[in-house]
Design a protein around this motif. Structure first.
Motif, mmCIF file in Angstrom:
data_model
loop_
_atom_site.group_PDB
_atom_site.id
_atom_site.type_symbol
_atom_site.label_atom_id
_atom_site.label_comp_id
_atom_site.label_asym_id
_atom_site.label_seq_id
_atom_site.Cartn_x
_atom_site.Cartn_y
_atom_site.Cartn_z
ATOM 1 N N ILE A 79 1.175 -1.110 -0.107
ATOM 2 C CA ILE A 79 0.055 -0.028 0.152
ATOM 3 C C ILE A 79 0.868 1.444 -0.166
ATOM 4 N N ASN A 80 1.874 1.096 0.835
ATOM 5 C CA ASN A 80 3.008 2.510 0.780
ATOM 6 C C ASN A 80 3.426 2.426 -0.508
ATOM 7 N N SER A 81 3.802 1.516 -1.261
ATOM 8 C CA SER A 81 4.339 1.716 -2.601
ATOM 9 C C SER A 81 3.399 2.243 -3.530
ATOM 10 N N ILE A 82 2.149 2.018 -3.600
ATOM 11 C CA ILE A 82 1.161 2.610 -4.401
ATOM 12 C C ILE A 82 1.004 3.987 -4.104
ATOM 13 N N PHE A 83 0.891 4.413 -2.960
ATOM 14 C CA PHE A 83 0.590 5.837 -2.437
ATOM 15 C C PHE A 83 1.917 6.599 -2.832
ATOM 16 N N ASP A 84 3.323 6.078 -2.540
ATOM 17 C CA ASP A 84 4.151 6.638 -3.043
ATOM 18 C C ASP A 84 4.155 6.855 -4.611
ATOM 19 N N LEU A 85 4.069 5.976 -5.458
ATOM 20 C CA LEU A 85 3.767 6.436 -6.741
ATOM 21 C C LEU A 85 2.927 7.325 -6.814
ATOM 22 N N PHE A 86 1.455 7.130 -6.471
ATOM 23 C CA PHE A 86 0.468 8.105 -6.519
ATOM 24 C C PHE A 86 1.017 9.725 -6.266
ATOM 25 N N PHE A 87 1.692 9.710 -5.216
ATOM 26 C CA PHE A 87 1.941 11.163 -4.697
ATOM 27 C C PHE A 87 3.601 11.709 -5.315
ATOM 28 N N SER A 88 4.182 10.746 -5.956
ATOM 29 C CA SER A 88 5.412 11.290 -6.789
ATOM 30 C C SER A 88 5.629 12.310 -7.796
ATOM 31 N N PRO A 89 4.312 12.400 -8.389
ATOM 32 C CA PRO A 89 4.426 13.709 -9.244
ATOM 33 C C PRO A 89 4.240 15.128 -8.611
ATOM 34 N N PHE A 90 3.752 15.033 -7.462
ATOM 35 C CA PHE A 90 3.574 16.049 -6.513
ATOM 36 C C PHE A 90 4.614 16.604 -5.419
ATOM 37 N N SER A 91 5.806 15.815 -5.663
ATOM 38 C CA SER A 91 6.692 15.853 -4.543
ATOM 39 C C SER A 91 7.609 17.185 -4.520
ATOM 40 N N SER A 92 7.751 17.811 -5.723
ATOM 41 C CA SER A 92 8.476 18.918 -5.724
ATOM 42 C C SER A 92 7.509 20.338 -6.150
ATOM 43 N N ILE A 93 6.383 20.061 -6.072
ATOM 44 C CA ILE A 93 5.464 21.369 -6.504
ATOM 45 C C ILE A 93 4.526 21.655 -5.019
ATOM 46 N N ASP A 94 3.870 22.651 -5.101
ATOM 47 C CA ASP A 94 3.183 23.147 -4.170
ATOM 48 C C ASP A 94 2.206 21.964 -3.547
ATOM 49 N N PRO A 95 2.210 21.734 -2.299
ATOM 50 C CA PRO A 95 1.459 20.539 -1.611
ATOM 51 C C PRO A 95 0.046 20.563 -1.910
ATOM 52 N N GLY B 84 1.535 -5.642 16.014
ATOM 53 C CA GLY B 84 0.122 -5.585 16.425
ATOM 54 C C GLY B 84 -1.018 -5.110 15.467
ATOM 55 N N LEU B 85 -1.923 -5.801 15.089
ATOM 56 C CA LEU B 85 -2.880 -5.236 14.076
ATOM 57 C C LEU B 85 -3.211 -3.532 14.060
ATOM 58 N N LEU B 86 -3.864 -3.316 15.162
ATOM 59 C CA LEU B 86 -4.055 -1.833 15.504
ATOM 60 C C LEU B 86 -2.872 -1.071 15.065
ATOM 61 N N ASN B 87 -1.710 -1.240 15.758
ATOM 62 C CA ASN B 87 -0.586 -0.386 15.454
ATOM 63 C C ASN B 87 -0.239 -0.377 14.018
ATOM 64 N N SER B 88 -0.124 -1.608 13.386
ATOM 65 C CA SER B 88 0.159 -1.587 12.087
ATOM 66 C C SER B 88 -0.947 -0.919 11.118
ATOM 67 N N PHE B 89 -1.943 -0.867 11.301
ATOM 68 C CA PHE B 89 -3.135 -0.145 10.812
ATOM 69 C C PHE B 89 -2.951 1.348 10.664
ATOM 70 N N LEU B 90 -2.760 1.770 11.868
ATOM 71 C CA LEU B 90 -2.566 3.215 12.228
ATOM 72 C C LEU B 90 -1.261 3.857 11.997
ATOM 73 N N TYR B 91 -0.328 3.029 12.116
ATOM 74 C CA TYR B 91 1.181 3.355 11.466
ATOM 75 C C TYR B 91 1.734 2.481 10.905
ATOM 76 N N PRO B 92 1.228 2.771 9.332
ATOM 77 C CA PRO B 92 1.803 1.813 8.422
ATOM 78 C C PRO B 92 3.134 2.229 7.564
ATOM 79 N N GLY B 93 3.564 3.449 8.096
ATOM 80 C CA GLY B 93 4.646 3.895 7.304
ATOM 81 C C GLY B 93 6.089 3.252 7.236
ATOM 82 N N GLU B 94 6.330 2.419 8.064
ATOM 83 C CA GLU B 94 7.576 1.576 8.438
ATOM 84 C C GLU B 94 7.000 0.261 9.166
ATOM 85 N N PRO B 95 7.900 -0.622 8.686
ATOM 86 C CA PRO B 95 7.749 -2.104 9.316
ATOM 87 C C PRO B 95 7.442 -2.140 10.971
#
Length: 276
Positions: free
Chosen positions: A8-24, A213-224
């Motif tokens: 999921i992180n990889s999918i959203f990284d790809l989605f946001f990549s065109p906007f990384s260097s322009i106004d958020p 933990g399932l809840l921690n993994s869901f709420l904080y998915p940015g890193e393993p």
């Protein structure tokens, strides 16, 4: 769960990549539009559209009745009672689709928060690093506090500060140059790492990595997530908060996200043929 989060992180990284260097704001507009495009079909096909339209018509009919017969108290009271009744029926019709919509929308909000809630450290900027231990005495042993190891590009400026009976350990680090670094916390028999981002571009930032933990993994998915036997409850870098400026006004990204999503929702109701 870590594998799912990585995908999921990889999918959203790809989605946001065109906007990384322009106004958020542009990336926020894009993800708000995506949310609307996902939400409307789910709502449409999990709700009883005919019943919703019928219930709304009855509410409007009783509202018109109040206006036309405003001098007739009995008729007005009866119309108001029926309006309350059909409003409750309307809410009942809305409950089922909202349950189906909730999971993807919450996931999108969490992923968007990984990019907008915090900003990367700037070169020369400092941050507090915090480690909370589950079993401080066992892990640190002999009065130690674990060792924080920084790569080139980050500098540890203070010795460890132990508080709360040694269960929490603090350091201050300084960012020296742009990059993505692995900050490591070494214990007698294991080592854990935390991603630290230094730069200017819009990117995924997870301030905290937690015990599995399932809840921690869901709420904080940015890193393993940490292994449950790591002995560490969480490993945190306290990043500065991000903000978005629109027309000279600084605001929280979540406010704009909801405003934009509602605006796109109203614009796309007719093209998607959805009644709400």
């Amino acid at each position: 769960m870590n594998t799912i989060n990585s995908i999921i992180n990889s999918i959203f990284d790809l989605f946001f990549s065109p906007f990384s260097s322009i106004d958020p704001i542009y990336g926020l507009c894009a993800v708000s539009f995506l949310t609307t495009v996902i939400m409307l079909p789910i709502f449409k096909y999990t709700s009883d559209q005919k019943a919703i339209r019928r219930t709304k018509s009855r509410i409007m009919g009783h509202l018109l009745e109040v206006r036309l017969f405003k001098d007739d108290i009995r008729t007005v009271l009866s119309a108001q009672k029926n309006m309350l009744k059909y409003n409750m029926i309307y809410l009942k019709h809305m409950l089922k689709p909202l349950i189906f919509v909730m999971l993807p929308v919450v996931m999108i909000i969490i992923q968007t928060g990984l990019r907008y809630e915090y900003r990367p450290l700037a070169p020369g900027e400092t941050a507090i690093v915090k480690v909370r231990l589950n079993k401080a005495d066992k892990l640190t042993g002999n009065g130690g506090s674990g060792v924080l190891i920084s790569p080139e590009g980050l500098k540890i400026e203070t010795p460890p500060l132990r508080v709360n009976g040694g269960e929490e350990v603090y350091w201050r680090i300084r960012a020296e140059k742009k990059g993505v670094y692995d900050l490591k916390f070494r214990m007698p028999d294991k080592e854990i790492s935390k991603r630290v981002v230094v730069g200017e571009k819009l990117t995924r930032i997870s301030p905290k990595v937690l015990e599995g933990g399932l809840l921690n993994s869901f709420l904080y998915p940015g890193e393993p997530s940490l292994n449950e036997d790591s002995g560490v409850e969480y490993f945190e870098v306290i990043y500065p908060y991000g903000s978005i400026t629109i027309f000279g006004w600084k605001t929280h990204w979540l406010v704009l996200f909801f405003i934009l999503s509602l605006a796109f929702g109203f614009l796309l109701l007719k093209p998607f043929r959805v009644s709400v």
